[in-house]
Scaffold this motif. Structure first.
Motif, mmCIF file in Angstrom:
data_model
loop_
_atom_site.group_PDB
_atom_site.id
_atom_site.type_symbol
_atom_site.label_atom_id
_atom_site.label_comp_id
_atom_site.label_asym_id
_atom_site.label_seq_id
_atom_site.Cartn_x
_atom_site.Cartn_y
_atom_site.Cartn_z
ATOM 1 N N PRO A 21 29.972 77.805 -55.234
ATOM 2 C CA PRO A 21 30.745 78.560 -54.251
ATOM 3 C C PRO A 21 32.167 77.997 -54.176
ATOM 4 O O PRO A 21 32.475 77.011 -54.849
ATOM 5 N N SER A 36 25.819 79.986 -52.922
ATOM 6 C CA SER A 36 25.668 79.773 -54.365
ATOM 7 C C SER A 36 25.312 78.313 -54.649
ATOM 8 O O SER A 36 25.933 77.400 -54.115
ATOM 9 N N ALA A 100 30.700 81.928 -57.316
ATOM 10 C CA ALA A 100 30.687 82.874 -56.201
ATOM 11 C C ALA A 100 31.917 82.561 -55.351
ATOM 12 O O ALA A 100 31.850 81.832 -54.359
ATOM 13 N N PRO A 182 21.041 88.422 -53.278
ATOM 14 C CA PRO A 182 21.156 86.970 -53.360
ATOM 15 C C PRO A 182 19.812 86.272 -53.492
ATOM 16 O O PRO A 182 19.723 85.066 -53.346
#
Ligand code: CTP
Ligand code: CA
Length: 228
Positions: A21, A36, A100, A182
């Motif tokens: 992320p 993430s 992400a 997700p």
């Protein structure tokens, strides 16, 4: 035993992978991020290294060990991830964007902790769109003439094929890899959909490392041969 000499698929090539992320600070102790895990990106970095590439993983905040032989650049925000990516991709042959990236960041970062003001009203936060790292790299001259092969990822909750096709076009990349998210975040296995100009190929559910190895082989097959 007769051993055949088989050159590794990505020997002598440079591969850059973004993973995990990003974290966008609101004040010194808070920010926005996402779930993430970075596992898919780190698996791709490992698989590319196994395939003989010189690999750099540009990682947002993740709790993962660096794969053996892979160079790691740690970043926090999307803007830092873009700067690190732009520093590494001019010499690269392949760029795989698995990160992400936070789509928005707080419009202003307070230098001090934001305190409750006693009014009972929450602060009015406003956001700014982050740079699109993949689209930026895909627009570069080297990517445009095929010297840098760019691969995007998309986690979609619905209409995976249509969304992945549209995203491939929008990002201007030759290969877009879709997965149903997700639900796969943090999991050790996954299932991928490879969307390119020819159509759609499915890589059935397997461990992220097994899928990463298959994906690296698919990328090696599509990327322009060394020295051309
Ligand atoms: N990506 C990126 N920089 C961003 C946003 C996304 O590099 N600021 C990359 C991701 O790493 C991924 C691909 O773009 O490879 C698709 O990301 P995704 O979040 O699915 O696409 P978005 O364009 O942000 O669209 P949306 O989230 O609205 O579906
Ligand atoms: Ca997004």
């Amino acid at each position: 035993v007769i051993a055949f000499f088989q050159p590794k698929l990505l020997a002598g090539r440079k591969v850059v992978v973004t993973a995990g992320p990003t974290f966008e600070a609101l004040d010194p102790i808070r920010g926005i991020t996402n779930h993430s895990s970075g596992k898919m990106g780190f698996a791709i970095a490992r698989a590319a290294r196994e395939a003989g590439a010189d690999v750099v993983v540009i990682a947002g905040p993740v709790r993962l060990a660096t794969p053996r032989g892979v160079r790691r650049v740690d970043v926090t925000s999307a803007r830092q991830m873009l700067a690190a990516t732009e520093a590494e991709t001019p010499q690269a042959d392949v760029f795989v964007a698995t990160a992400a990236v936070a789509d928005w960041r707080p419009a202003t970062e307070s230098g001090q902790k934001i305190k409750k003001d006693g009014s009972g009203q929450p602060p009015a936060l406003s956001f700014t769109e982050n740079p699109d790292i993949l689209a930026t790299v895909a627009r570069s001259e080297r990517a445009q003439r095929g010297a840098l092969f760019c691969v995007g990822f998309a986690a979609e909750s619905h209409d995976l094929v249509d969304n992945a096709r549209a995203k491939r076009e929008r990002k201007g990349v030759p290969l877009l890899v879709g997965n149903i998210g997700p639900s796969t975040f943090g999991q050790d296995d996954n299932q991928l959909l490879l969307v390119d100009a020819q159509g759609v190929v499915e890589l059935p559910r397997a461990s992220k490392l097994a899928l990463a190895r298959q994906l690296v082989a698919e990328i090696a097959r599509r990327a322009r041969p060394a020295g051309t």
